[in-house]
Design an enzyme around this catalytic site. Structure first.
Site, PDB file in Angstrom:
ATOM      1  N   PHE A  12       0.739  -1.324  -0.129  1.00 30.55           N
ATOM      2  CA  PHE A  12       0.197  -0.215   0.019  1.00 30.55           C
ATOM      3  C   PHE A  12       0.800   1.384   0.016  1.00 30.55           C
ATOM      4  N   ILE A  13       1.672   1.304   1.014  1.00 30.10           N
ATOM      5  CA  ILE A  13       2.480   2.786   1.408  1.00 30.10           C
ATOM      6  C   ILE A  13       3.508   2.662   0.155  1.00 30.10           C
ATOM      7  N   ALA A  81       9.186  -2.809   3.521  1.00 26.90           N
ATOM      8  CA  ALA A  81       8.671  -4.026   3.641  1.00 26.90           C
ATOM      9  C   ALA A  81       8.504  -4.525   4.934  1.00 26.90           C
ATOM     10  N   THR A 124       6.569   3.079  12.866  1.00 18.12           N
ATOM     11  CA  THR A 124       5.129   3.528  13.261  1.00 18.12           C
ATOM     12  C   THR A 124       4.922   3.937  14.693  1.00 18.12           C
ATOM     13  N   ASP A 125       3.929   4.881  14.768  1.00 16.05           N
ATOM     14  CA  ASP A 125       3.536   5.199  16.269  1.00 16.05           C
ATOM     15  C   ASP A 125       3.226   4.097  16.988  1.00 16.05           C
ATOM     16  N   GLU A 126       2.829   2.914  16.896  1.00 13.50           N
ATOM     17  CA  GLU A 126       2.487   1.924  17.465  1.00 13.50           C
ATOM     18  C   GLU A 126       3.732   1.454  18.549  1.00 13.50           C
ATOM     19  N   TYR A 151       3.091  -7.308  16.493  1.00 15.09           N
ATOM     20  CA  TYR A 151       3.409  -6.548  15.273  1.00 15.09           C
ATOM     21  C   TYR A 151       4.153  -5.219  15.652  1.00 15.09           C
ATOM     22  N   LYS A 155       8.297  -4.179  15.175  1.00 15.22           N
ATOM     23  CA  LYS A 155       8.743  -2.822  14.551  1.00 15.22           C
ATOM     24  C   LYS A 155       9.584  -2.054  15.478  1.00 15.22           C
ATOM     25  N   ASN A 180      -2.158   6.209  11.457  1.00 16.28           N
ATOM     26  CA  ASN A 180      -2.813   5.386  10.231  1.00 16.28           C
ATOM     27  C   ASN A 180      -2.924   6.035   9.015  1.00 16.28           C
ATOM     28  N   ARG A 274     -10.394  -6.501  19.989  1.00 18.52           N
ATOM     29  CA  ARG A 274      -8.928  -7.161  19.595  1.00 18.52           C
ATOM     30  C   ARG A 274      -8.437  -7.188  20.967  1.00 18.52           C
ATOM     31  N   HIS A 277      -6.006  -4.369  22.720  1.00 13.28           N
ATOM     32  CA  HIS A 277      -6.250  -3.234  21.704  1.00 13.28           C
ATOM     33  C   HIS A 277      -5.885  -1.852  22.385  1.00 13.28           C
TER      34      HIS A 277
HETATM   35  P1  NAD Z   1       1.518  -3.708   3.331  1.00 14.60           P
HETATM   36  O1  NAD Z   1       1.046  -4.710   4.276  1.00 14.60           O
HETATM   37  O2  NAD Z   1       0.211  -3.203   2.335  1.00 14.60           O
HETATM   38  O3  NAD Z   1       2.762  -3.839   2.467  1.00 14.60           O
HETATM   39  C1  NAD Z   1       4.156  -4.641   2.587  1.00 14.60           C
HETATM   40  C2  NAD Z   1       4.764  -5.081   1.447  1.00 14.60           C
HETATM   41  O4  NAD Z   1       6.073  -5.495   2.020  1.00 14.60           O
HETATM   42  C3  NAD Z   1       4.070  -5.830   0.644  1.00 14.60           C
HETATM   43  O5  NAD Z   1       4.293  -5.496  -0.598  1.00 14.60           O
HETATM   44  C4  NAD Z   1       4.632  -7.324   0.856  1.00 14.60           C
HETATM   45  O6  NAD Z   1       4.659  -8.047  -0.155  1.00 14.60           O
HETATM   46  C5  NAD Z   1       6.059  -6.711   1.360  1.00 14.60           C
HETATM   47  N1  NAD Z   1       6.895  -7.795   2.215  1.00 14.60           N
HETATM   48  C6  NAD Z   1       6.358  -8.485   3.210  1.00 14.60           C
HETATM   49  N2  NAD Z   1       7.302  -9.095   3.716  1.00 14.60           N
HETATM   50  C7  NAD Z   1       8.433  -8.986   2.663  1.00 14.60           C
HETATM   51  C8  NAD Z   1       9.807  -9.819   2.644  1.00 14.60           C
HETATM   52  N3  NAD Z   1       9.896 -10.483   3.697  1.00 14.60           N
HETATM   53  N4  NAD Z   1      10.760  -9.224   1.882  1.00 14.60           N
HETATM   54  C9  NAD Z   1      10.269  -8.337   0.996  1.00 14.60           C
HETATM   55  N5  NAD Z   1       9.001  -7.597   0.986  1.00 14.60           N
HETATM   56  C10 NAD Z   1       8.175  -7.877   1.948  1.00 14.60           C
HETATM   57  O7  NAD Z   1       2.014  -2.565   4.286  1.00 14.60           O
HETATM   58  P2  NAD Z   1       1.906  -0.886   4.247  1.00 14.60           P
HETATM   59  O8  NAD Z   1       0.426  -0.734   5.064  1.00 14.60           O
HETATM   60  O9  NAD Z   1       2.271  -0.508   3.020  1.00 14.60           O
HETATM   61  O10 NAD Z   1       3.066  -0.528   5.425  1.00 14.60           O
HETATM   62  C11 NAD Z   1       4.429  -0.318   4.849  1.00 14.60           C
HETATM   63  C12 NAD Z   1       5.330  -0.209   6.086  1.00 14.60           C
HETATM   64  O11 NAD Z   1       4.909   1.295   6.600  1.00 14.60           O
HETATM   65  C13 NAD Z   1       5.374  -1.274   6.958  1.00 14.60           C
HETATM   66  O12 NAD Z   1       6.818  -1.142   7.260  1.00 14.60           O
HETATM   67  C14 NAD Z   1       4.524  -0.547   8.265  1.00 14.60           C
HETATM   68  O13 NAD Z   1       5.227  -1.165   9.278  1.00 14.60           O
HETATM   69  C15 NAD Z   1       4.683   0.887   7.827  1.00 14.60           C
HETATM   70  N6  NAD Z   1       3.666   1.726   8.498  1.00 14.60           N
HETATM   71  C16 NAD Z   1       2.359   1.485   8.150  1.00 14.60           C
HETATM   72  C17 NAD Z   1       1.408   2.263   8.214  1.00 14.60           C
HETATM   73  C18 NAD Z   1      -0.058   2.026   7.970  1.00 14.60           C
HETATM   74  O14 NAD Z   1      -1.314   2.686   8.384  1.00 14.60           O
HETATM   75  N7  NAD Z   1      -0.557   1.141   6.965  1.00 14.60           N
HETATM   76  C19 NAD Z   1       1.567   3.281   9.239  1.00 14.60           C
HETATM   77  C20 NAD Z   1       2.851   3.476   9.877  1.00 14.60           C
HETATM   78  C21 NAD Z   1       3.821   2.680   9.246  1.00 14.60           C
HETATM   79  O1  DAU Z   2      -0.904   3.457  13.759  1.00 15.11           O
HETATM   80  C1  DAU Z   2      -0.056   2.957  12.470  1.00 15.11           C
HETATM   81  C2  DAU Z   2      -0.698   1.450  12.260  1.00 15.11           C
HETATM   82  O2  DAU Z   2      -1.960   1.755  11.869  1.00 15.11           O
HETATM   83  C3  DAU Z   2       0.315   0.712  11.441  1.00 15.11           C
HETATM   84  O3  DAU Z   2       1.723   0.647  11.926  1.00 15.11           O
HETATM   85  C4  DAU Z   2      -0.009  -0.634  11.202  1.00 15.11           C
HETATM   86  O4  DAU Z   2       0.545  -1.158   9.978  1.00 15.11           O
HETATM   87  C5  DAU Z   2      -1.564  -0.363  10.576  1.00 15.11           C
HETATM   88  O5  DAU Z   2      -2.184  -1.598  10.292  1.00 15.11           O
HETATM   89  C6  DAU Z   2      -2.421   0.512  11.547  1.00 15.11           C
HETATM   90  O6  DAU Z   2      -2.771  -0.476  12.621  1.00 15.11           O
HETATM   91  P1  DAU Z   2      -3.988  -0.336  13.399  1.00 15.11           P
HETATM   92  O7  DAU Z   2      -4.341  -1.775  14.318  1.00 15.11           O
HETATM   93  O8  DAU Z   2      -4.349   1.061  14.060  1.00 15.11           O
HETATM   94  O9  DAU Z   2      -5.145  -0.339  11.853  1.00 15.11           O
HETATM   95  P2  DAU Z   2      -6.284  -1.409  11.590  1.00 15.11           P
HETATM   96  O10 DAU Z   2      -6.949  -0.826  10.234  1.00 15.11           O
HETATM   97  O11 DAU Z   2      -6.066  -2.744  11.888  1.00 15.11           O
HETATM   98  O12 DAU Z   2      -7.442  -0.764  12.778  1.00 15.11           O
HETATM   99  C7  DAU Z   2      -7.580   0.479  12.890  1.00 15.11           C
HETATM  100  C8  DAU Z   2      -8.640   0.623  13.969  1.00 15.11           C
HETATM  101  O13 DAU Z   2      -9.861  -0.094  13.754  1.00 15.11           O
HETATM  102  C9  DAU Z   2      -8.195  -0.057  15.231  1.00 15.11           C
HETATM  103  O14 DAU Z   2      -8.711   0.752  16.533  1.00 15.11           O
HETATM  104  C10 DAU Z   2      -8.907  -1.434  15.264  1.00 15.11           C
HETATM  105  C11 DAU Z   2     -10.309  -0.967  14.792  1.00 15.11           C
HETATM  106  N1  DAU Z   2     -10.823  -2.163  13.812  1.00 15.11           N
HETATM  107  C12 DAU Z   2     -10.043  -2.738  12.965  1.00 15.11           C
HETATM  108  C13 DAU Z   2     -10.342  -3.721  12.074  1.00 15.11           C
HETATM  109  C14 DAU Z   2      -9.588  -4.509  10.967  1.00 15.11           C
HETATM  110  C15 DAU Z   2     -12.310  -2.545  13.916  1.00 15.11           C
HETATM  111  O15 DAU Z   2     -13.065  -1.758  14.866  1.00 15.11           O
HETATM  112  N2  DAU Z   2     -12.666  -3.467  13.133  1.00 15.11           N
HETATM  113  C16 DAU Z   2     -11.893  -3.911  12.253  1.00 15.11           C
HETATM  114  O16 DAU Z   2     -12.549  -4.867  11.641  1.00 15.11           O
END
Ligand code: NAD
Ligand code: DAU
Length: 337
Positions: A12-13, A81, A124-126, A151, A155, A180, A274, A277
Site C-alpha cells: 500500500f504505502i 517491507a 510506526t507510532d505503535e 507487530y 517494529k 494510520n 481485539r 487493543h
Molecule cells: P503492506 O502490508 O500493504 O505492504 C507490505 C509490503 O511488504 C508488501 O508488498 C509485501 O509483499 C512486502 N513484504 C512483506 N514481507 C516481505 C519480505 N520478507 N521481503 C520483501 N518484501 C516483503 O504494508 P503498508 O501498510 O504499505 O506498510 C508499509 C510500511 O509502513 C510497513 O513497514 C509498516 O510497518 C509501516 N507503516 C504502516 C502504516 C499504515 O497505516 N499502514 C503506518 C505507519 C507505518
Molecule cells: O498507527 C499505525 C499503524 O496503523 C500501522 O503501523 C499498522 O501497520 C496499521 O495496520 C495500523 O494499525 P491499526 O491496528 O491501528 O489499524 P487497523 O486498520 O487494523 O485498525 C484501525 C482501528 O480500527 C483499530 O482501533 C482497530 C479497529 N478495527 C479494525 C478492524 C480491522 C475495527 O474496529 N474493526 C476491524 O475490523
C-alpha cells in the site's frame, strides 16, 4: 538523489511512495524489491515507467538476493517491507519477527557493505504504545517505547537495530514514525478499506469493542512526502514523528464512511474486541514540521473523498484483493462474531 532502493514497494504505502518518487524526481532510478506476500500486489505497479522503475521479486531476509539487487552506489534505501497487520500478528508472530526484525538487519548489513548513502526506516507510532484519553497527551520523538502487540514489538525491535547500526557502524539512518494511513490501494484487511468494501456490498461492518478507540489518520501521499523529506533533509540518527493532527474515534470514522456512501448505520456490528487493543494514538508532528518543512496537503474531508472515489472506480482491484486467501483470513478473524 538518483539511485533508490525501495523494499515493500508493491504494498500500500510503498507503491504510493514509488509513484511519488517517479513524479517528483525526474532523474531517479528505482529498484523495487518485494517478496509479493499476500499483501504485495503487482496490480499496484500498473503503468509505472519501466525505464526508471525495475521490479525485483525477493525476500529481505535473503541476504544473497538483497546483495544481488542492491547496486553499489545507491543513494538511499527505503525500508517499507514488513508484515503490517496487528490482527495477523496476534494469530501468529513468526513472520513478523522474521521479516520485520531479521529482514531489517539484513538490509542494514547490505546497506553498510555496499555503501548505500542513506537508510530510511519506515516505522510506526505503535512502537510507543497507547496514550491516555487526555487532550494534552501526544507521542513525541522522546516518548518511551511501549509496544503492545507482536507487530509493534517487532517494529520496535527493528528501530533498535537501525539505531544500533547508526551508533556502532556509522550507518547514516533516519527513522519515520507515522500513524494510520488511508488512501488508494490499501489491502482490505485494514479498517478503512474493509469498511469501504463491505459497505459498498451492503455487508456488515465489524467494529471492535465499544468503537471508541482513537487513531490519528493521514492520507498516504502526505506520509510519503514526509518520508522523502526525511531522506533529503533529515539528520542522520534522527527519528521523525509524522501525523496530520487528525484524531478520530473508530465509530466516527465508520459513520463518516457510511454517510459518504449513503449507506445506513444499521450496517454497523459491534464485535468482540481485539486482544490488547491500544486505546489511543495521537502524534505531535512538530519536529517534522520544523526540521523538514513538512505539512500535510490533504484534510480528512479531501483525503476521504479521494479514497472513496478511488475504491468506487476500482472495483476490479478490490474484487481481486478480496478473493482467494483473503476469504480464509476473513472467516478466521470474523467468523465467530
Ligand atoms: P503492506 O502490508 O500493504 O505492504 C507490505 C509490503 O511488504 C508488501 O508488498 C509485501 O509483499 C512486502 N513484504 C512483506 N514481507 C516481505 C519480505 N520478507 N521481503 C520483501 N518484501 C516483503 O504494508 P503498508 O501498510 O504499505 O506498510 C508499509 C510500511 O509502513 C510497513 O513497514 C509498516 O510497518 C509501516 N507503516 C504502516 C502504516 C499504515 O497505516 N499502514 C503506518 C505507519 C507505518
Ligand atoms: O498507527 C499505525 C499503524 O496503523 C500501522 O503501523 C499498522 O501497520 C496499521 O495496520 C495500523 O494499525 P491499526 O491496528 O491501528 O489499524 P487497523 O486498520 O487494523 O485498525 C484501525 C482501528 O480500527 C483499530 O482501533 C482497530 C479497529 N478495527 C479494525 C478492524 C480491522 C475495527 O474496529 N474493526 C476491524 O475490523
Amino acid at each position: 538523489m538518483r539511485k533508490l532502493f525501495v523494499t515493500g514497494g508493491a504494498g500500500f504505502i510503498g507503491s504510493a511512495f514509488v509513484r511519488l518518487l517517479l513524479d517528483e524526481l525526474p532523474a531517479c532510478e528505482i529498484v523495487n524489491f518485494d517478496a509479493l506476500t499476500y499483501a504485495g500486489n503487482p496490480d499496484n505497479l500498473a503503468g509505472l515507467d519501466p525505464a526508471r522503475h525495475r521490479f525485483v521479486r525477493g525476500d529481505i531476509c535473503d541476504r544473497a538476493a538483497v546483495l544481488g539487487a542492491l547496486e553499489a552506489d545507491t543513494d538511499a534505501l527505503f525500508n517499507f517491507a514488513a508484515e503490517s497487520h496487528v490482527d495477523r500478528s496476534i494469530h501468529s508472530a513468526d513472520e513478523f519477527l522474521r521479516t520485520n526484525v531479521l529482514g531489517t538487519q539484513v538490509l542494514l548489513d547490505a546497506a553498510r557493505s555496499l555503501g548505500a548513502r542513506r537508510f530510511v526506516q519506515v516505522s510506526t507510532d505503535e512502537v510507543m504504545g497507547s496514550l491516555p484519553e487526555r487532550d494534552d497527551a501526544f507521542f513525541t520523538e522522546d516518548s518511551p517505547f511501549a509496544p503492545n502487540s507482536p507487530y509493534s514489538a517487532s517494529k520496535a525491535a527493528a528501530e533498535h537495530l537501525v539505531r544500533a547500526a547508526h551508533h556502532t557502524h556509522g550507518v547514516d539512518a533516519v527513522v519515520t514514525r507515522c500513524g494510520n494511513n488511508y488512501g488508494p490501494r490499501q489491502f482490505p484487511e485494514k479498517f478503512l478499506p474493509l469498511m469501504l468494501a463491505n459497505a459498498m456490498n451492503d455487508e456488515p461492518i465489524p467494529v471492535y469493542g465499544d468503537g471508541q478507540n482513537v487513531r490519528d489518520w493521514i492520507y498516504v501521499e502526505d506520509h510519503c512526502r514526509a518520508i522523502l523529506l526525511a531522506a533529503e533533509r533529515g539528520r542522520a540518527g534522527a527519528v521523525y514523528n509524522v501525523g496530520a493532527r487528525n484524531e478520530r474515534r473508530n465509530l466516527e470514522v465508520a459513520e463518516s464512511v457510511l454517510d459518504a456512501l449513503g449507506k445506513p448505520r444499521s450496517l454497523l456490528r459491534f464485535v468482540k474486541d481485539r486482544p490488547g487493543h491500544d486505546r489511543r494514538y495521537a502524534i505531535d508532528p512538530g519536529l517534522a514540521e520544523r526540521e523538514l518543512g513538512w505539512r500535510p496537503r490533504e484534510t480528512w474531508q479531501s483525503g476521504l473523498k479521494k479514497t472513496i472515489e478511488w475504491y468506487a472506480a476500482n472495483g476490479e482491484w478490490l474484487a481481486r484483493a478480496r478473493g482467494g486467501a483473503y476469504r480464509e483470513f476473513y472467516e478466521r478473524q470474523y467468523g465467530e462474531n
